[in-house]
Design a protein around this motif. Structure first.
Motif, short mmCIF file in Angstrom:
data_model
loop_
_atom_site.label_atom_id
_atom_site.label_comp_id
_atom_site.label_asym_id
_atom_site.label_seq_id
_atom_site.Cartn_x
_atom_site.Cartn_y
_atom_site.Cartn_z
N VAL A 42 0.75 0.14 8.70
CA VAL A 42 -0.09 1.68 8.37
C VAL A 42 1.57 2.04 8.04
O VAL A 42 2.58 1.43 8.00
N HIS A 43 1.61 2.11 6.46
CA HIS A 43 2.66 3.10 5.68
C HIS A 43 2.50 3.83 4.73
O HIS A 43 1.56 3.81 4.44
N LEU A 44 2.89 4.75 5.02
CA LEU A 44 3.51 6.21 4.05
C LEU A 44 3.65 5.85 2.81
O LEU A 44 4.95 5.33 3.19
N ILE A 45 3.33 5.90 1.56
CA ILE A 45 4.41 5.30 0.88
C ILE A 45 4.58 6.46 -0.22
O ILE A 45 3.43 7.40 -0.59
N THR A 46 5.14 6.70 -1.00
CA THR A 46 5.53 7.46 -2.34
C THR A 46 5.92 6.36 -3.56
O THR A 46 6.67 5.66 -3.20
N VAL A 47 5.16 6.87 -4.46
CA VAL A 47 5.55 6.52 -5.63
C VAL A 47 5.32 7.81 -6.42
O VAL A 47 4.91 8.45 -7.38
N GLU A 48 6.64 7.05 -7.79
CA GLU A 48 6.97 8.02 -8.34
C GLU A 48 6.06 7.98 -9.79
O GLU A 48 5.91 7.11 -10.75
N PRO A 49 5.54 8.90 -10.56
CA PRO A 49 4.68 8.63 -11.77
C PRO A 49 5.31 7.86 -12.80
O PRO A 49 6.47 7.80 -12.94
N GLY A 50 4.64 7.46 -13.52
CA GLY A 50 3.91 6.18 -14.17
C GLY A 50 5.01 4.12 -13.51
O GLY A 50 5.16 3.85 -14.76
N TYR A 51 4.73 4.79 -12.78
CA TYR A 51 5.09 4.23 -12.00
C TYR A 51 3.67 3.24 -11.72
O TYR A 51 2.76 4.04 -11.01
N PHE A 52 3.43 1.62 -10.64
CA PHE A 52 1.98 1.41 -10.05
C PHE A 52 2.48 1.21 -8.45
O PHE A 52 3.80 0.99 -8.67
N SER A 53 1.68 1.37 -7.59
CA SER A 53 2.11 0.75 -6.49
C SER A 53 2.60 -0.30 -6.28
O SER A 53 3.63 -0.56 -5.08
N THR A 54 2.03 -1.55 -6.83
CA THR A 54 1.91 -2.94 -6.70
C THR A 54 1.67 -3.42 -7.79
O THR A 54 0.63 -2.90 -8.99
N GLU A 55 1.38 -4.84 -7.80
CA GLU A 55 1.10 -5.43 -8.94
C GLU A 55 0.06 -5.62 -8.98
O GLU A 55 -0.76 -5.66 -7.77
N LEU A 56 -1.52 -5.32 -9.72
CA LEU A 56 -2.80 -6.08 -9.21
C LEU A 56 -2.84 -7.25 -8.44
O LEU A 56 -2.85 -8.15 -9.25
N HIS A 57 -3.43 -6.87 -7.48
CA HIS A 57 -3.87 -8.26 -7.00
C HIS A 57 -5.19 -7.92 -6.34
O HIS A 57 -5.88 -7.67 -6.03
#
Length: 152
Positions: A42-57
């Protein structure tokens, strides 16, 4: 175990950059680890504009889901893309479509991410033409072209 909103706000986030894509970066607060969960992440994630959360998988054995808390972005699932924002929910069943999210707009994309933590999993990275074999903490990555299929 209990985590108050204040405790979560004060938790130091860990920057995670995907090993296959430096433009896939997020700040991760592992709420599940903080309360001792072993089989569910269980993760609270923050992704800055212009970035991806992860590689497509795509996971072959694990399921995961995402609830968007704030910010906006695009969720890619196979050939489909969806605009996402606060209140949206995304489920990724096992052996499903490859997926990722990109943060867009003026503010970070903040999500609650929940997923299984199996001892073994296989993850495909179609844009990189690679497959990850995960076994009890050991990670082995191979090019698709090096996978030998055995007929039985």
């Amino acid at each position: 175990m209990y985590l108050s909103a204040n405790t979560i706000a004060e938790m130091a986030g860990q920057k995670k950059v995907h090993f296959l894509n430096e433009n896939a970066a997020r700040i991760n607060k592992s709420l599940g680890d903080a309360v001792g969960l072993k089989n569910i992440g269980v993760h609270l994630i923050t992704v800055e504009p212009g970035y991806f959360s992860t590689e497509l998988h795509a996971h072959l054995f694990e399921e995961e889901c995402i609830y968007v808390l704030s910010g906006h972005g695009t969720a890619t699932m196979g050939a489909e893309s969806h605009s996402i924002g606060p209140g949206d929910f995304i489920g990724y069943p096992l052996n499903g479509e490859a997926h990722c999210m990109e943060a867009e707009g003026p503010e970070p994309l903040v999500c609650l991410v929940v997923g299984q933590r199996l001892a073994q999993d296989v993850t495909d990275y179609p844009n990189r033409r690679k497959r990850l074999y995960r076994n009890n903490g050991e990670w082995d990555v191979v090019e698709y072209s090096n996978i030998q299929h055995v007929k039985r």
